[in-house]
Scaffold this active site. Sequence first.
Site, PDB file in Angstrom:
ATOM      1  N   GLU A  92       0.871  -1.177   0.000  1.00 36.53           N
ATOM      2  CA  GLU A  92       0.000   0.000   0.000  1.00 36.53           C
ATOM      3  C   GLU A  92       0.911   1.232   0.000  1.00 36.53           C
ATOM      4  OE1 GLU A  92      -3.492   2.296   2.560  1.00 36.53           O
ATOM      5  OE2 GLU A  92      -2.697   0.382   3.283  1.00 36.53           O
ATOM      6  N   ARG A 143       6.324 -13.049   9.487  1.00 37.23           N
ATOM      7  CA  ARG A 143       6.888 -11.754   9.136  1.00 37.23           C
ATOM      8  C   ARG A 143       8.212 -11.547   9.868  1.00 37.23           C
ATOM      9  NH1 ARG A 143       3.203  -6.929  10.855  1.00 37.23           N
ATOM     10  NH2 ARG A 143       5.106  -5.806  10.351  1.00 37.23           N
ATOM     11  N   LYS A 170       4.350   1.153   9.888  1.00 38.85           N
ATOM     12  CA  LYS A 170       4.465   2.372   9.078  1.00 38.85           C
ATOM     13  C   LYS A 170       3.846   3.570   9.784  1.00 38.85           C
ATOM     14  CE  LYS A 170       3.002   0.521   5.107  1.00 38.85           C
ATOM     15  NZ  LYS A 170       2.623   0.417   3.680  1.00 38.85           N
TER      16      LYS A 170
END
Length: 553
Positions: free
Chosen positions: A33, A259, A269
Site C-alpha cells: 500500500e 513476518r 508504518k
Amino acid sequence: MEDSPASNFLQNIVSEDLASGRVTEVVTRFPPEPNGYLHIGHAKSISVNFGLAEANGGRCHLRFDDTNPEKESQEYIDAIQADIRWLGYTWDGEVRYASAYFQQLYDWAVYLVEQGNAYICDLSPEEAREYRGTLTESGRNSPHRDRSVEENLDLLARMKAGEFDEGARVLRAKIDMSAPNMNLRDPILYRIRKVSHHQTGTDWEMYPTYDFAHGQEDAIEGITHSICTLEFEDHRPLYDWFLEHLPVTGRPRQYEFGRLNPSYTITSKRKLKQLVDDGVVGGWDDPRMPTVAGMRRRGYTPAAIRKFCDMIGTTRGDGVVDVAMLEFAIREDLNENAVRGMCVLNPLKVVLTDYPQDKLEELSVAAHPNRDDLGSRVLPFTRELFIDADDFRAEANKKFKRLVLGKRVRLRNAYVIEADEVIVDDVGNITAVHAHTIPGTLGENPSDGIKPKGVIQWVSASHGKRAEVRLYDRLFNHQAPDKGDNTFMDCINPDSLHVVHAAWIEPSLAVAVAEQGFQFEREGYFVADRYDHSPDKPVFNRTIGLRDTWNNV
C-alpha cells in the site's frame, strides 16, 4: 539473478504445484500500500515473492493496493519503485494498481448484491462494532441485512453517485454473523470516501476495502501463489469466499509466512511516520530508520540485505530476529568489498621536526588488503600530520599500544615515529605533539631492533581534507522498543547520532562518488552521503562499527 531462495515450505509448495500440473507457470506479486516507505520487513517479503518467481522461471508483479487514498501519495509510489530496483529486482510488465480494477470490482459488488450475497448497511461504526460481537460471543444480524435486492442495488448506485455522506452507509457481504472467524461476520466491501485519489482523481466517491479487492486483483492478474505474512492467515477464508462467490477466472491460492520482526526495531508504518512527523528523525530516509531508503543512505548494500533475508529463512514462525544478524551480514559484505581509507575523527597535530618543511612523499598503498582488483590509492606524507587525539598520551602503562612520549608507534602504511615533546596552551590542553621519524622504516622495522608498540591512522595536515562525519547508531536502546510498559518513543537512543564537523580524511576519500562505501581503518564502515557529499564538502555516514558493541547491552 544467480542467487535463489533456499528450500523452504513455500518452495516445496511451488515445486509440488508445478510437478502436479496445478500450475504451469509461477506468478507471484508484491502488493504494497503506498502509504509510507518500505522497511526491512518489506525487504523480506520482496525477497520471498520475487525470489520464488525467479527461482522457478516465473514472474512477479508489482501492484500498488491503493484502496485507501487518504493516506497514499505519489511520493510513496515513486520511493517504493526505487527501493525495489535498488534491491536488484525487476517486476514483470508495467506497474499495476488496484485502482485500475475499480470498475471491475464495482461490477462484482453489484453481482454479489444481485445474488443476495451483499447488502447496504446503515449502522454507524459504533453500532456495527456492537452488532459484531466478540471472540466469545456471536454477532447479531444488522437490521438492514434483509433489504431486497432492488433496494440494495438502488442504494449502491446512489452511493457510487456520491449522494450520501461519509459514514452514512457501507456495502457488506452477507456471510455469517455467528462465524467463529470474525472476518466472516459480514465484512465491509465498500465505504464512502469523498477524497481525491492519486490515480483516479474524483472519479470515485466510494472505495473497496483491501479484503474485498485483494483476491479479485490476484485473479485478474493470474496470480498463482498469493504470499502474505502470517497476520493474514485468518483472512484466508474470506479471500476464498469471494473467489467462490464471484464469476472470476483462475483461482489463486493464499499462503502465509512469518513476518520479519527484528530486535531494536519497529516496523509499523504508522509509527515510523510518527517519528518523521515529530522530527525525531530527519525523514523517511534518515540513516537510523529501518526503511530501505534509510538503510541505503546508511551504507547498507543490497547484497547484504538479501543475504540477511536468506540467512533468517522463510518459515511459518513469527518470532523476533536478532538485528545483530543483519549487522553481521553488513560487516561481512563491506569487509570483503569496501575500499580502505584513513579518517581522523578527533584531530591532534603531529609535527615531524626532522622532516623537511617542503617535502612531499606520495605513498602508494593497496585500496584493499585482499582485493588486487580494486587497485591502489595515494597517501600524501608531509611534515605536519593529524592523528586521533585518543591515540596519544604523555604517559601511559604498557597496555596502551599507541603513541606515548619517548615511545614509538608506526603510522599506518608509513614510517615509525617517536614522540619527543608536547605543546600545550595556556590552560594546559595539548595542542600538538612534536616527534621525529625513525630512518629506514618505510615498510621496514627499525634497524636498531626497537619495534613500535602499535599502529595508528593519520592524515596529512596540508593535503588532507576536512569532512563532516555523521556517527549513526541504533535508533532504539531497547531490544523490544514497543513492548511492555514503555512506548517506542520512550526507547529512543539519545546517542543514535553524533556529528563530527571537523574530521580529517585522506584526499582520495573526498572524490568518492555518492553512496560509495569505505572502511575507515580502525573506525568502522562509512559511506559517502547520497545527497550531501561533494568533493568541496565531503560528508560521510557511519554504516556500522568494526565490531558489535551491543552484545552485552
